[in-house]
Write a protein that holds these residues in place. Structure first.
Motif, PDB file in Angstrom:
ATOM      1  N   LYS A  63       0.697   3.748  -2.942  1.00 47.36           N
ATOM      2  CA  LYS A  63      -0.441   4.768  -3.106  1.00 47.36           C
ATOM      3  C   LYS A  63       0.013   6.136  -2.680  1.00 47.36           C
ATOM      4  CE  LYS A  63      -3.815   1.248  -2.132  1.00 47.36           C
ATOM      5  NZ  LYS A  63      -4.862   0.632  -1.191  1.00 47.36           N
ATOM      6  N   LYS A  64       1.310   6.366  -2.032  1.00 49.95           N
ATOM      7  CA  LYS A  64       1.698   7.589  -1.370  1.00 49.95           C
ATOM      8  C   LYS A  64       2.503   8.167  -2.702  1.00 49.95           C
ATOM      9  CE  LYS A  64       1.829   6.189   3.441  1.00 49.95           C
ATOM     10  NZ  LYS A  64       2.436   6.095   4.510  1.00 49.95           N
ATOM     11  N   ASP A  96       0.721  -1.194  -0.128  1.00 50.22           N
ATOM     12  CA  ASP A  96      -0.110   0.033   0.166  1.00 50.22           C
ATOM     13  C   ASP A  96       0.783   1.291   0.297  1.00 50.22           C
ATOM     14  OD1 ASP A  96      -2.228  -1.451  -0.008  1.00 50.22           O
ATOM     15  OD2 ASP A  96      -2.830  -1.265   2.164  1.00 50.22           O
ATOM     16  N   LYS A  97       2.241   1.141   0.361  1.00 49.98           N
ATOM     17  CA  LYS A  97       3.024   2.448   0.501  1.00 49.98           C
ATOM     18  C   LYS A  97       3.172   3.112  -1.032  1.00 49.98           C
ATOM     19  CE  LYS A  97       5.690   0.795   4.302  1.00 49.98           C
ATOM     20  NZ  LYS A  97       7.320   0.307   4.654  1.00 49.98           N
TER      21      LYS A  97
END
Length: 454
Positions: free
Chosen positions: A75-76, A72-73
């Motif tokens: 997504k940053k 999910d990182k």
């Protein structure tokens, strides 16, 4: 599938004989490193981006392999920076780690992190892979092994002297007799830069351009510097940088004296004084004003090793760095280190015929296979030979004798041990010397394993 199999560009597979030769060089390195009082450490392949970035200059940082954030990182990701073509910001938003570019910056991090667990001066060596997104060419890969020795502690010229001696010792043991160990000093280069009107941050630009003189040529280097500072004297620039052997006295006569300049000259002169007369090196030691080594962190003496008529460039280099460890919150600690280019050393040794028959591991003995019943009888002997230090290979199939002996010849195996029906009956073996064809029969009972092949 008709898949075309190949390595990634800038990487390489190593066949057994080539890898054995590399291991031979590594063994020579390790033997010398430990003889000079260095201890081995290991650090991870992956470092935090904040550890790596800001240490190698703009050109170096472009060559650091960054690792994408996982899960999910991602997504940053800073897409606004990407749209505005602020690519550094975008890259930082999707990558917080990178593969190590060299071993020196990880060492600085290591020493700062473990300062309460080690004693100073800390003398370490490290032989591990590093990665650089460089343009692949002969002797230059994107993944390669770096072989480093460093001393972290108080500044002492004996450290420079010892590392120059270590270079000479290693390359002499490898068979090199025509190398040149070149030295220069960052304070001398800084003083030359100041003389030509390059101050502050422009000193790094000057050193970066000087570092490329041998590749781009002195005229192109002068033109590049003149674009930054049009007042640079062409005559004096050529007087100083056209020759490989400009003398210290020539530089002194051109430059205005300063305390920094004097310190550099004194260190260079003391090194030459040490290696005169009874301490003379096997290889040559020269001062070379063009030697700049572009890495930003060098602050004192710098060193580089080149072979005569080399097709691969320098075989090693390094220097003094006083400020690198302070970037990791360890103040007033100086460092100095040198590196050995394993890939280039192996290429150079191969071209000069410096690898001998002992440079790669070989099988000493081939055990002829006439069936499991014979190998059961032979296995205690095989185990004993291996314990005595012999490299023993058992032929995998029960083939004709000539085929097995051909295998021994093809792999340059010196001895073959044969047990057939006759040998099994009287509990003996036949030993064949594959070099001269001489055969001898020996009883297995009370066999002296150390003298088995005499």
């Amino acid at each position: 599938l008709n898949m075309k199999l190949s390595n990634l560009k800038g990487t390489k597979d190593f066949l057994p004989e080539e890898l054995s030769r590399r291991n031979y060089v590594v063994d020579v390195l390790k033997r010398n490193f430990t003889a000079y009082g260095f201890q081995e450490i290991s650090t991870p392949s992956i470092e935090n981006s904040e550890t790596l970035m800001g240490k190698y200059g703009d050109d170096g940082e472009k060559l650091v392999f960054r690792i994408l954030n996982s899960g999910d990182k991602i997504k940053k990701a800073d897409l606004e920076s990407f749209k505005k073509k602020k690519f550094n910001g975008f890259i930082n938003s999707i990558s917080s780690k990178g593969l190590r570019y060299d071993l020196t910056v990880p060492l600085a991090r290591f020493v700062s992190q473990h300062q309460n667990e080690i004693s100073f001066p800390f003398k370490r060596f490290q032989i591990q892979n590093v990665w650089r997104a460089d343009r692949p060419q002969r002797g230059r890969f994107q993944e390669f092994i770096q072989c480093d020795v460093d001393v972290i502690g108080k500044k002492s010229l004996i450290q420079e002297i010892e590392l120059i001696g270590l270079y000479d010792s290693v390359f002499s043991d490898l068979g090199f007799k025509d190398l040149t160990i070149k030295i220069n000093h960052r304070s001398i280069l800084t003083s030359v830069a100041n003389y030509f009107g390059f101050h502050g941050k422009l000193v790094k630009d000057f050193i970066t351009i000087i570092d490329k003189i041998d590749k781009s040529g002195i005229s192109n280097s002068y033109d590049e510097l003149a674009k930054i500072n049009g007042d640079i004297s062409k005559k004096i620039f050529f007087d100083l940088f056209e020759s490989n052997l400009v003398k210290l006295e020539t530089i002194k006569s051109v430059l205005q004296n300063s305390e920094e300049l004097e310190n550099g000259f004194n260190e260079i002169e003391q090194v030459f004084q040490f290696f005169s007369k009874q301490n003379k090196l096997t290889n040559k030691l020269n001062f070379d004003l063009k030697l700049a080594r572009g890495l930003n962190y060098y602050t004192g003496l710098i060193i580089e090793v080149v072979a005569q008529d080399s097709s691969v460039g320098s075989l090693g280099g390094g220097g003094r760095y006083d400020d690198l460890v302070s970037l990791f919150n360890l103040k007033n600690v100086s460092g100095i280190g040198i590196s050995f280019g394993l890939e280039r050393i192996c290429i150079e040794m191969d071209e000069k015929g410096l690898f001998n028959k002992d440079s790669h591991a070989k099988t000493d003995v081939l055990v002829i296979n006439f069936g499991l019943q014979y190998l059961i009888q032979l296995y205690p002997l095989i185990k004993s030979l291996r314990k005595c230090g012999y490299n023993v290979n058992i032929f995998q199939e029960n083939n004709k004798l000539n085929k097995q002996l051909s295998y021994a010849n093809h792999h340059d195996i010196k001895y073959a041990i044969i047990m057939g029906e006759n040998e099994m009956k009287d509990n003996s073996i036949t030993i064949k010397n594959m070099r001269n064809g001489v055969q001898q029969n020996k009883k297995l009972m009370n066999l002296d394993f150390k003298d088995i092949f005499n």
